[in-house]
Scaffold this motif. Structure first.
Motif, PDB file in Angstrom:
ATOM      1  N   LEU A  13       6.719   8.199  15.547  1.00 45.36           N
ATOM      2  CA  LEU A  13       8.010   8.915  15.418  1.00 45.36           C
ATOM      3  C   LEU A  13       9.011   8.020  15.175  1.00 45.36           C
ATOM      4  CD1 LEU A  13       9.197  11.599  15.556  1.00 45.36           C
ATOM      5  CD2 LEU A  13       9.219  11.476  17.728  1.00 45.36           C
ATOM      6  N   GLU A  14       9.030   7.118  15.981  1.00 49.86           N
ATOM      7  CA  GLU A  14      10.350   5.743  15.929  1.00 49.86           C
ATOM      8  C   GLU A  14      10.156   5.312  14.554  1.00 49.86           C
ATOM      9  OE1 GLU A  14       9.218   3.438  19.221  1.00 49.86           O
ATOM     10  OE2 GLU A  14      10.259   5.125  20.628  1.00 49.86           O
ATOM     11  N   ARG A  15       9.047   5.223  13.996  1.00 47.96           N
ATOM     12  CA  ARG A  15       9.099   4.457  12.738  1.00 47.96           C
ATOM     13  C   ARG A  15       9.898   5.352  11.611  1.00 47.96           C
ATOM     14  NH1 ARG A  15       4.328   2.830  12.745  1.00 47.96           N
ATOM     15  NH2 ARG A  15       3.067   4.604  11.871  1.00 47.96           N
ATOM     16  N   LEU A  16       9.380   6.625  11.672  1.00 45.93           N
ATOM     17  CA  LEU A  16      10.195   7.711  10.792  1.00 45.93           C
ATOM     18  C   LEU A  16      11.471   7.548  10.819  1.00 45.93           C
ATOM     19  CD1 LEU A  16      10.045   9.987   8.751  1.00 45.93           C
ATOM     20  CD2 LEU A  16       9.682  11.435  10.604  1.00 45.93           C
ATOM     21  N   GLU A  68       5.397   6.884   4.873  1.00 51.85           N
ATOM     22  CA  GLU A  68       4.612   7.846   5.831  1.00 51.85           C
ATOM     23  C   GLU A  68       3.003   8.092   5.383  1.00 51.85           C
ATOM     24  OE1 GLU A  68       5.500   9.516   8.615  1.00 51.85           O
ATOM     25  OE2 GLU A  68       6.891   7.666   8.179  1.00 51.85           O
ATOM     26  N   GLU A  69       2.632   7.611   4.119  1.00 47.75           N
ATOM     27  CA  GLU A  69       1.316   7.847   3.847  1.00 47.75           C
ATOM     28  C   GLU A  69       0.384   6.800   4.752  1.00 47.75           C
ATOM     29  OE1 GLU A  69       0.616   6.871  -0.348  1.00 47.75           O
ATOM     30  OE2 GLU A  69       1.839   8.773  -0.913  1.00 47.75           O
ATOM     31  N   ALA A  70       0.983   5.614   5.284  1.00 48.56           N
ATOM     32  CA  ALA A  70       0.246   4.799   5.896  1.00 48.56           C
ATOM     33  C   ALA A  70       0.232   5.281   7.464  1.00 48.56           C
ATOM     34  CB  ALA A  70       1.318   3.411   6.129  1.00 48.56           C
ATOM     35  N   VAL A  71       0.992   6.387   7.717  1.00 48.54           N
ATOM     36  CA  VAL A  71       1.149   6.792   9.244  1.00 48.54           C
ATOM     37  C   VAL A  71      -0.237   7.627   9.283  1.00 48.54           C
ATOM     38  CG1 VAL A  71       1.926   8.343  10.841  1.00 48.54           C
ATOM     39  CG2 VAL A  71       3.492   7.020   9.537  1.00 48.54           C
TER      40      VAL A  71
END
Length: 71
Positions: A13-16, A68-71
């Motif tokens: 979430l923080e990365r987003l 976000e594909e890597a999440v």
């Protein structure tokens, strides 16, 4: 574009949130039923969503979508 994602952790979430700030495009996160829609650049707003369920990420930023594909 709209992508459905499950955000697996607070770190994701923080990365987003950081990614949203890194692009000039609008990045919105909303519940699947559309009842709640939040600007991903709002750190407080992001915690209003139920991340135990998948959410939709809406943006025109390919950088956000590919990251976000890597999440």
């Amino acid at each position: 574009m709209v992508v459905q994602k499950k955000v697996p952790s607070v770190e994701a979430l923080e990365r987003l949130h950081r990614l949203a700030y890194s692009v000039p495009d609008e990045v919105q996160v909303r519940s699947l039923d559309g009842a709640i829609a939040i600007d991903a650049k709002s750190s407080m707003g992001l915690f209003a969503l139920d991340f135990s369920q998948p959410v939709e990420i809406l943006t025109d930023s390919l950088q956000i979508l590919y990251a976000e594909e890597a999440v």
